[in-house]
Design a protein around this motif. Sequence first.
Motif, short mmCIF file in Angstrom:
data_model
loop_
_atom_site.label_atom_id
_atom_site.label_comp_id
_atom_site.label_asym_id
_atom_site.label_seq_id
_atom_site.Cartn_x
_atom_site.Cartn_y
_atom_site.Cartn_z
N ASN A 58 63.38 10.44 96.45
CA ASN A 58 62.95 9.59 97.55
C ASN A 58 63.60 10.03 98.85
OD1 ASN A 58 62.69 5.92 97.90
ND2 ASN A 58 62.13 7.56 99.28
N ASN A 105 54.81 0.39 86.27
CA ASN A 105 54.67 1.35 87.37
C ASN A 105 54.87 2.77 86.83
OD1 ASN A 105 57.48 1.95 87.23
ND2 ASN A 105 57.99 0.29 88.65
N GLU A 138 66.06 8.34 93.09
CA GLU A 138 66.58 7.99 94.41
C GLU A 138 66.74 9.23 95.29
OE1 GLU A 138 67.18 4.91 91.55
OE2 GLU A 138 67.89 7.00 91.51
N ASN A 190 62.05 11.47 102.37
CA ASN A 190 62.43 10.89 103.68
C ASN A 190 62.84 12.00 104.65
OD1 ASN A 190 62.08 8.47 102.38
ND2 ASN A 190 64.26 7.89 102.39
N TYR A 242 57.83 2.72 92.88
CA TYR A 242 58.55 1.53 92.42
C TYR A 242 57.58 0.39 92.12
CZ TYR A 242 62.57 4.07 94.30
OH TYR A 242 63.53 5.03 94.57
N LYS A 243 56.39 0.45 92.69
CA LYS A 243 55.33 -0.52 92.40
C LYS A 243 54.10 0.25 91.94
CE LYS A 243 56.95 -4.03 95.66
NZ LYS A 243 56.61 -4.82 96.88
N PHE A 275 57.26 5.65 98.16
CA PHE A 275 57.98 5.26 96.95
C PHE A 275 57.89 3.76 96.70
CE2 PHE A 275 59.48 9.51 96.74
CZ PHE A 275 59.99 9.69 95.46
N ASN A 276 58.03 2.96 97.74
CA ASN A 276 57.99 1.51 97.55
C ASN A 276 56.61 1.01 97.13
OD1 ASN A 276 60.69 1.20 98.19
ND2 ASN A 276 60.31 0.77 100.36
N SER A 277 55.56 1.68 97.59
CA SER A 277 54.20 1.24 97.30
C SER A 277 53.66 1.80 96.00
CB SER A 277 53.25 1.65 98.45
OG SER A 277 53.66 1.08 99.66
N LYS A 302 59.81 6.10 102.43
CA LYS A 302 60.05 4.77 101.85
C LYS A 302 58.75 4.09 101.48
CE LYS A 302 64.55 3.44 103.79
NZ LYS A 302 65.24 2.47 104.67
N ASN A 303 57.74 4.21 102.33
CA ASN A 303 56.46 3.56 102.05
C ASN A 303 55.81 4.14 100.80
OD1 ASN A 303 54.04 1.87 102.84
ND2 ASN A 303 53.11 3.91 102.87
#
Length: 599
Positions: free
Chosen positions: A438, A363, A435, A442, A459-460, A454-456, A451-452
């Motif tokens: 992120n 990633n 963090e 937010n 981090y992925k 960073f998570n999508s 969150k979407n």
Amino acid sequence: MRYLVILLLFGLQSVQLFAQTNSYTISFENAVHHEANITASFIDVAEDTLSLRMSRTSPGRYALHEFAKNVYNFKAIDSKGNALTISRTNPYEWKVSGHDGTVKITYSLYANRGDGTYSQIDETHAHLNIPATFMYAPSLRERKIEVSFKIREDLNWKIATQLPHVKDNTYSAPNLYYFMDSPTELSNHKVREFEVDGQTIKLALHDPGTENEADQYFEKVKKVVLAEKEVFGELPKFDYGSYTFLACYIPNASGDGMEHRNSTILTSTRTLANGGLDGNIGTVSHEFFHSWNVERIRPKSLEPFNFEEANMSGELWFAEGFTSYYTNLILCRAGLITPEKYIEGLAGTFNYVWNSPARQFFNPIEMSYQAPFVDAATSVDPVNRENTFISYYSYGSVLGLALDLSLREKGLNLDDFMKLVWTTYGKTENPYTIEKLNKTLNTYAGEDFGKNFFNSFIYKSGMPSYAELFKTVGVSVSQNKEAAYFGAAVSITDDLDGKIRSNTKIGSPAYIAGLDKGDIITAINGEKFPNGIQLNKFIENEFKPKDNLSITFLRDGLERKTEVTLTANPNYTISLIEKNEEAPSKKVLKARKAWLKIE
């Protein structure tokens, strides 16, 4: 009373410690052979053995560079001129013992690479990256430093640096880190400057061109500075009230750019008269943006910077990548390139990231971790970067683009997010973590959005819906599904065959057919390799997707054969929708103008 005396004595010792200065002198009598002669003096040395080192890294770089390899003729004496004992326990360190509290050293330095990492000495200039030039004493890193440059007056050299001036040709630094972060250019350069909000922006231009060319170029520099100031709302507070672009545009330089706290190195083989007026300004845009993002908006992982080991950071997709996103956007906003050129120029980076198989392995954070292996690092063994690595510059750039367009759909924008990051972490010089970044998104755009994203995508390794995002600003993304694709970079040999010059890309027709780097294609469908024609052009002109090719090739001197089934070219073209004779709506045109800051 006893405590007062102790405090007074402690204060006196602190003043004395602060007053101690490590001093350097550098001269260039043998510049024609790329040599400098360097002396240094360390007084009031408390330890029995003083360790002296050459750095292994340089601010702004993340890999090891082993500057000690260019040092020789090292000698050390005490205050009375007595030779001192020198011992070596590793390649980067000289241990000096038997001194009387004073250690004076001399050594010669060979330097012949003019870029942002190394030093170059010749009769055109002394281009000094400090870690590549000066030894240092780790135990004395908090002492003040003074350096005297013995310039070549016969060559009309002047001094340009972010170091504060003391007198004559002597400059100072408050401590080792500031010294190491202060590249210096000694040459017959031109100087331009202008004032912005009480601070001075300088250009020290080492270029063989005319005064008029320097004036033209500086006008472009000024436009970049002001456009980037608009992103953050203000300039950084430069430590000594000025910022200096150290530009070497000469044939013997190596193309590069390297940010520093109050200055930047800009090097190119393109002189202003040889394409540099337009071709060099992108580096100015990138490096000046770093005076906010990296120099002051600073990843915690790079604090403190380690001069003895490689420096790894998982935030380079933001530090370097978002800076890369703004590089050409700023040129467009400043009127230095057209919106059409900016939009169409997105395709190269976009295709590189979008079509890379490397996202299945790492990633953006993990790509950033690769910096010590790729950031001007060298290795002799073959690597598989074509399939396993995406530059964090490029990866972060396309993510910055996606975040900007996504925010604009919500009535927000990346500029204002960068302002918030600046006021939270940069202006306060409070290093950030992933963090914290992120959480800041937010706060700015809402927790679900932050969150979407960073998570999508952080981090992925997901990819945003670029086609939909581009539509919001009147940009089309299209593929030519009739164009055939082979999937290997091929160069023509002296024998007019085709040599595969890099690893074939995972999943490509060439990869599936078992072709690999170094294979020499001698025939296609029984016909000799097309004379003088690049293979990709030949494939596009003569074949269609799903066509089968019989390939004859040499590997290790032995003839082999394989079958290749062509596919459609996966690359996209990015353009303004007007180019497809589709007029943008008023809403879309308004959004585009707000994004590109055009009237």
